[in-house]
Write an enzyme that holds these catalytic residues in place. Structure first.
Site, PDB file in Angstrom:
ATOM      1  CB  CYS A 201      -4.452   3.746  -5.567  1.00 26.16           C
ATOM      2  SG  CYS A 201      -3.714   2.023  -5.662  1.00 26.16           S
TER       3      CYS A 201
ATOM      4  CD  GLU B 291      -6.958   1.205  -3.310  1.00 27.50           C
ATOM      5  OE1 GLU B 291      -6.821   0.264  -2.572  1.00 27.50           O
ATOM      6  OE2 GLU B 291      -6.603   2.525  -2.970  1.00 27.50           O
TER       7      GLU B 291
ATOM      8  N   GLY C  82      -1.137   2.071  -7.314  1.00 25.53           N
ATOM      9  CA  GLY C  82      -1.948   2.419  -8.405  1.00 25.53           C
ATOM     10  C   GLY C  82      -1.099   3.508  -9.472  1.00 25.53           C
TER      11      GLY C  82
ATOM     12  CG  HIS D 293      -1.813  -1.759  -9.770  1.00 25.57           C
ATOM     13  ND1 HIS D 293      -2.624  -1.161  -9.345  1.00 25.57           N
ATOM     14  CD2 HIS D 293      -1.043  -2.489  -9.177  1.00 25.57           C
ATOM     15  CE1 HIS D 293      -2.111  -0.859  -8.094  1.00 25.57           C
ATOM     16  NE2 HIS D 293      -1.150  -1.710  -7.887  1.00 25.57           N
TER      17      HIS D 293
ATOM     18  CB  CYS E 283      -0.703   0.055   1.117  1.00 26.45           C
ATOM     19  SG  CYS E 283      -2.071   1.410   1.035  1.00 26.45           S
TER      20      CYS E 283
HETATM   21  N1  LIG Z   1      -6.352  -2.206  -2.521  1.00 27.68           N
HETATM   22  C1  LIG Z   1      -5.098  -2.792  -2.903  1.00 27.68           C
HETATM   23  C2  LIG Z   1      -4.054  -2.432  -1.456  1.00 27.68           C
HETATM   24  C3  LIG Z   1      -4.032  -0.942  -0.936  1.00 27.68           C
HETATM   25  C4  LIG Z   1      -3.355  -0.110  -2.092  1.00 27.68           C
HETATM   26  C5  LIG Z   1      -3.478   1.445  -2.281  1.00 27.68           C
HETATM   27  N2  LIG Z   1      -4.329   1.753  -1.312  1.00 27.68           N
HETATM   28  C6  LIG Z   1      -2.054   1.998  -2.235  1.00 27.68           C
HETATM   29  O1  LIG Z   1      -1.957   3.250  -1.829  1.00 27.68           O
HETATM   30  O2  LIG Z   1      -1.303   1.395  -2.750  1.00 27.68           O
HETATM   31  C7  LIG Z   1      -5.008  -4.220  -3.068  1.00 27.68           C
HETATM   32  O3  LIG Z   1      -5.755  -4.894  -2.739  1.00 27.68           O
HETATM   33  O4  LIG Z   1      -3.872  -4.546  -3.971  1.00 27.68           O
END
Ligand SMILES: N[C@H](CCC[C@H](N)C(=O)O)C(=O)O
Length: 280
Positions: A220, A211, A223, A162, A71
């Site tokens: 994100c 997400e 992301g 992604h 994250c």
């Molecule tokens: N939803 C993402 C985790 C959080 C990523 C995001 N909040 C960031 O800041 O990188 C997943 O399940 O791979």
């Protein structure tokens, strides 16, 4: 359970210091605390833990209770938390995550962390390692039909999967309709985080994100890294330093090319602290 509410560009999590607190069922706790009406309200839960292999460990859960391997916004807030609360006085720290050990450089003003630069590691482009189901070894601007609509997408992993889609307009995108269709598409055996990108100029992109496990978030970090890498790979931008404009703020991404690490720089903000559930 004592907690601290923090965010990176509006991507907000409930943080728990597990040096002093114990969370026995993090998946269920993540679902409870994330509820914006009956809980604290957040995109998920992040546990800050001791580590034998790094200065700290980040253990991250999405709002649906699923565990995230990395994250980018969250790890910056972990750095802010440990410095501002005196768990470290170092301005370069390492944090163990589900996708390896990350190194972070902290920018401090008046004794508090304001921005953090994260070495996010190198993007993974091999389809089977993302993972994505494809008859090509890499997925760079490949066709995909989602909910009956045709798109071209680029897939990669920043420790988490992604799918990046370039569109002429992201403002009016009905992300709540198309986002879940991408998240649960058969091409993504572990589901996927999907970034919808409008290119602004040769070093700037606009991004909205659906997400995995949390729905649309205001930002994100992983992301934004994936979007910048995809923009460079698809020659949508000419610069190796990309500004990513998100609903919740702006992130700076640097990537010198294949085999090189991606660097993510952005803010970290503490909103409030509290006790959950509240005392009687
Ligand atoms: N939803 C993402 C985790 C959080 C990523 C995001 N909040 C960031 O800041 O990188 C997943 O399940 O791979």
């Amino acid at each position: 359970m004592k907690f601290t509410k923090m965010h990176g560009c509006g991507n907000d999590y409930v943080y728990v210091n597990c040096f002093t607190e114990k969370v026995d069922h993090p998946e269920e706790t993540a679902i409870l605390v994330s509820d914006r009406h009956f809980g604290i309200g957040s995109d998920g839960l992040i546990l800050i833990k001791p580590s034998d292999v790094a200065d700290f460990e980040m253990d991250m859960y999405n709002a649906d209770g699923s565990r995230g391997a990395m994250c980018g916004n969250g790890i910056r807030c972990v750095a802010k938390y440990v410095y501002d609360n005196g768990l470290t006085d170092k301005t370069r720290i390492t944090v163990s995550t589900g996708s390896g050990i990350k190194t972070l450089d902290l920018s401090v003003e008046n004794g508090c962390v304001k921005t953090v630069r994260v070495n996010m590691g190198s993007p993974v482009l091999e389809a089977e390692k993302i993972p994505v189901v494809s008859d090509t070894s890499r997925v760079i601007s490949q066709p995909i039909t989602v909910a009956g609509k045709d798109f071209f997408y680029t897939a990669l992993s920043m420790g988490n999967p992604h799918a990046v889609v370039f569109l002429d307009d992201v403002e009016n995108l009905k992300i709540e309709e198309i986002g879940p269709e991408f998240e649960h598409h058969r091409n993504f055996p572990d589901r996927v985080n999907t970034e919808f990108i409008k290119v602004i100029d040769d070093h700037t992109i606009q991004m909205r994100v659906w997400e995995r496990g949390s729905g649309e978030t205001l930002a994100c970090g992983t992301g934004a890294c994936a979007a910048a890498v995809a923009s460079i790979l698809n020659h949508k931008v000419s610069s190796r330093k990309v500004s990513v404009l998100l609903r919740g703020g702006e992130l700076q991404i640097e990537w010198a090319g294949e085999g090189q690490p991606v660097y993510l720089t952005g803010p970290a903000v503490t909103v409030f602290t509290g006790e959950y559930p509240a005392g009687k």
